[in-house]
Scaffold this active site. Structure first.
Site, short mmCIF file in Angstrom:
data_model
loop_
_atom_site.label_atom_id
_atom_site.label_comp_id
_atom_site.label_asym_id
_atom_site.label_seq_id
_atom_site.Cartn_x
_atom_site.Cartn_y
_atom_site.Cartn_z
N ASP A 76 0.86 -1.19 0.00
CA ASP A 76 0.00 0.00 0.00
C ASP A 76 0.89 1.23 0.00
O ASP A 76 1.95 1.25 0.63
CB ASP A 76 -0.91 0.01 1.24
CG ASP A 76 -2.12 0.91 1.05
OD1 ASP A 76 -3.25 0.39 1.01
OD2 ASP A 76 -1.94 2.13 0.90
N THR A 106 -13.82 -1.95 -7.83
CA THR A 106 -15.06 -1.84 -8.59
C THR A 106 -14.85 -0.89 -9.78
O THR A 106 -14.48 0.27 -9.59
CB THR A 106 -16.18 -1.29 -7.68
OG1 THR A 106 -16.33 -2.18 -6.58
CG2 THR A 106 -17.50 -1.19 -8.43
N GLU A 145 -18.99 -3.71 4.53
CA GLU A 145 -18.17 -3.24 5.65
C GLU A 145 -18.86 -3.62 6.95
O GLU A 145 -20.08 -3.61 7.06
CB GLU A 145 -17.98 -1.72 5.55
CG GLU A 145 -17.00 -1.36 4.46
CD GLU A 145 -16.76 0.13 4.33
OE1 GLU A 145 -16.96 0.88 5.30
OE2 GLU A 145 -16.37 0.54 3.22
N LYS A 148 -21.58 -6.57 -10.68
CA LYS A 148 -21.33 -5.75 -9.49
C LYS A 148 -22.25 -4.52 -9.46
O LYS A 148 -22.83 -4.17 -8.44
CB LYS A 148 -19.85 -5.34 -9.46
CG LYS A 148 -19.49 -4.35 -8.38
CD LYS A 148 -19.59 -4.94 -6.99
CE LYS A 148 -19.41 -3.87 -5.93
NZ LYS A 148 -19.69 -4.36 -4.59
N GLY A 160 -34.79 6.46 5.21
CA GLY A 160 -33.76 7.00 6.10
C GLY A 160 -33.40 8.38 5.60
O GLY A 160 -34.25 9.13 5.12
N CYS A 188 -19.32 3.17 -1.41
CA CYS A 188 -19.65 2.47 -2.66
C CYS A 188 -20.92 2.93 -3.38
O CYS A 188 -20.87 3.29 -4.55
CB CYS A 188 -19.71 0.97 -2.38
SG CYS A 188 -18.09 0.31 -1.95
N1 NAD Z 1 -15.46 -0.81 0.97
C1 NAD Z 1 -16.35 -1.66 0.49
O1 NAD Z 1 -17.33 -2.02 1.16
C2 NAD Z 1 -16.19 -2.23 -0.89
C3 NAD Z 1 -16.96 -3.35 -1.24
C4 NAD Z 1 -16.81 -3.89 -2.51
C5 NAD Z 1 -15.95 -3.30 -3.42
N2 NAD Z 1 -15.24 -2.17 -3.05
C6 NAD Z 1 -14.33 -1.58 -4.06
O2 NAD Z 1 -13.01 -2.03 -3.78
C7 NAD Z 1 -12.07 -0.98 -4.06
C8 NAD Z 1 -11.29 -0.66 -2.80
O3 NAD Z 1 -12.20 -0.24 -1.80
P1 NAD Z 1 -11.75 -0.06 -0.27
O4 NAD Z 1 -12.97 0.28 0.49
O5 NAD Z 1 -10.91 -1.19 0.11
O6 NAD Z 1 -10.84 1.26 -0.42
P2 NAD Z 1 -9.81 1.89 0.63
O7 NAD Z 1 -9.77 3.34 0.32
O8 NAD Z 1 -10.15 1.45 2.01
O9 NAD Z 1 -8.42 1.21 0.24
C9 NAD Z 1 -7.75 1.44 -0.96
C10 NAD Z 1 -6.26 1.42 -0.66
O10 NAD Z 1 -5.53 1.49 -1.89
C11 NAD Z 1 -4.32 2.18 -1.61
N3 NAD Z 1 -3.66 2.59 -2.86
C12 NAD Z 1 -3.93 3.62 -3.69
N4 NAD Z 1 -3.09 3.61 -4.75
C13 NAD Z 1 -2.24 2.56 -4.59
C14 NAD Z 1 -1.18 2.01 -5.34
N5 NAD Z 1 -0.79 2.56 -6.48
N6 NAD Z 1 -0.55 0.92 -4.86
C15 NAD Z 1 -0.92 0.35 -3.69
N7 NAD Z 1 -1.94 0.83 -2.94
C16 NAD Z 1 -2.60 1.92 -3.38
C17 NAD Z 1 -4.75 3.32 -0.71
O11 NAD Z 1 -3.67 3.88 0.02
C18 NAD Z 1 -5.77 2.60 0.19
O12 NAD Z 1 -5.18 2.12 1.39
C19 NAD Z 1 -12.88 0.18 -4.61
O13 NAD Z 1 -12.93 0.09 -6.00
C20 NAD Z 1 -14.28 -0.07 -4.02
O14 NAD Z 1 -15.29 0.50 -4.80
C21 NAD Z 1 -15.33 -1.64 -1.81
#
Ligand code: NAD
Length: 423
Positions: A32, A124, A160, A209, A263, A270
């Site tokens: 990360d 996503t 989450e 998705k 709500g 998301c």
């Molecule tokens: N949060 C959810 O509930 C959820 C559910 C399904 C899908 N998603 C999708 O999954 C993806 C990630 O979501 P998330 O909630 O985990 O996001 P997040 O923001 O919690 O985590 C993303 C991470 O990627 C890191 N990052 C950015 N650029 C980088 C790089 N070049 N190399 C390495 N790391 C890098 C950031 O520092 C961050 O820690 C998104 O596309 C989101 O839409 C999220």
């Protein structure tokens, strides 16, 4: 068969993915760019609250799961490269792919070494992105997707607050694939999970998705629209009406029915960005979506609607107590939270005397938003100090809030509290 896997991005999705593959016996490198996040993880702590994930981290840290600061080296060893970076909403609602491109830039120079790997987008991304944006991006670097390496997408459906369980016991695994070899590798990797596996085309994987998230958003906006109609008509017990709706046996007591409930609008990371991205993608392909644009419009109207209910009961000098700051209960994620939107409107309208309390998210909220507000350390304290109490996030501990407020006005934005008399 056990694989070596590199995971880029260690947020909710990346960390859960990495630890789930480690749990199944694979060797996983996590990378990360966020130094603070890496430091927290290396200390064996989660950067957010996620039951079960904390134990998995302690179990696998520096064994099957290694946090690396050398992504190229990790990729050279790996069979799979999972991209789990953020895909935030761009200026016009489109998905911003800059983190995906920056992650690819980190390893693209080392993947033409003759070893076949599969690059998997777990982030996503709207339908057509892998085929029309990611593969061309790799090709522009002189690489040959399909022959040198596989490219696939593998959308994530976790919630989450339930990340670990949703990943380990996924109800479906979807892989959009572009080549047979990559598909076979993914099928083999996921054979350790007891979830149904669907290999589909690249665009279908992405579409599935968005089918899911836009339906959830639609159900929420539908419910909010119905609650506004009910308010306009008057004399309607909104909480009871929706609870009776859920008794229809066709819902089968499904938790899905909780999305058909009013709500103050959907928030979080998301649903807002994914619904907007679906509209933007559809427009870019020449079709103007009729329903989804309205879903967004209804959602955008909800914070102002709720602020209107609050200001009807509050003088500008009154202390307004906001209960709940995370975007949903059992989570400390404050991204795009309704509380922030409502507080912003209240302050813009001159209601500056605000105190807030959340069981988990006081600190993440004060870190994320620069509001000049006070924070209470309990619901009891908040109720004592407030003239008007507003329930914004439906934490279980707020269900009995009426017992704490005496005769003070309560605006229950979630139709959540017991013995409700709607405002
Ligand atoms: N949060 C959810 O509930 C959820 C559910 C399904 C899908 N998603 C999708 O999954 C993806 C990630 O979501 P998330 O909630 O985990 O996001 P997040 O923001 O919690 O985590 C993303 C991470 O990627 C890191 N990052 C950015 N650029 C980088 C790089 N070049 N190399 C390495 N790391 C890098 C950031 O520092 C961050 O820690 C998104 O596309 C989101 O839409 C999220």
């Amino acid at each position: 068969m056990n694989y070596t896997i590199s995971v880029f991005g260690l947020g909710f999705v990346g960390l859960t993915t990495a630890l789930a593959f480690a749990e199944k016996g694979n060797k996983v490198f996590g990378y990360d760019v966020n130094e603070q996040r890496v430091k927290t993880l290396k200390a064996g702590k989660l950067p957010f609250v996620e039951p079960g994930l904390d134990e998995a981290l302690l179990k696998h840290q520096d064994k099957n799961f290694v946090i690396t600061s050398a992504p190229e080296k990790a990729v050279i060893e790996s069979d799979f490269i999972f991209l789990c970076v953020g895909t935030p909403g761009g200026e016009h609602g489109e998905a911003d792919l800059k983190f995906l491109y920056s992650a690819i830039d980190l390893f693209s120079s080392v993947i033409d070494d003759g070893k076949f790997r599969t690059i998997v987008l777990k982030s996503t991304v709207p339908p057509s992105t892998t085929a029309e944006r990611i593969i061309p991006y790799l090709e522009a670097k002189g690489l040959k997707p399909g022959s040198q390496f596989g490219v696939a997408n593998n959308p994530e459906f976790l919630r989450e607050g339930k990340c670990w369980d949703d990943m380990i016991n996924a109800d479906r695994i979807v892989c959009g694939t572009s080549d047979l070899r990559g598909e076979e590798m993914l099928r083999s990797l996921y054979s350790d999970f007891s979830s149904p596996f669907f290999a589909v085309s690249l665009n279908t994987g992405e579409f599935i998705k968005y089918l899911s998230n836009t339906l959830l958003a639609t159900m929420i906006s539908y419910s909010n629209e119905m609650s506004k109609i009910a308010d306009a008509i008057g004399g309607i017990q909104i909480k009871e009406a929706f609870e009776v709706l859920h008794m229809d046996r066709r819902w089968g007591n499904a938790t899905m029915s909780s999305y058909v409930y009013p709500g103050c609008g959907y928030g979080g990371y998301c649903l807002p960005k994914d619904t907007a991205a679906m509209v933007a993608t559809s427009l870019s392909k020449g079709y103007e979506p009729q329903i989804l644009e309205k879903v967004i419009a209804v959602n955008d109207s909800m914070p102002q609607y709720m602020a209107g209910k609050i200001t009807k009961h509050a003088k500008k000098t009154d202390k307004i107590g906001i209960l709940g700051l995370s975007f949903k209960p059992d989570s400390d994620d404050v991204r795009d939270s309704s509380s922030a939107k409502i507080i912003r409107i209240l302050m813009r309208e001159g209601y500056n005397n605000i105190v807030a309390y959340d069981p988990m998210a006081n600190k993440p909220f004060s870190d994320e938003y620069e509001f000049n507000i006070e924070y209470a350390s309990s619901k009891e304290e908040l109720c004592i100090f407030s003239d008007v109490v507003v329930l914004v996030t439906a934490w279980k501990e707020f269900e009995d809030i009426r017992n704490y407020i005496n005769e003070k006005p309560l605006i229950d934005c979630r139709y959540f509290t017991l013995n409700l008399e709607q405002e």
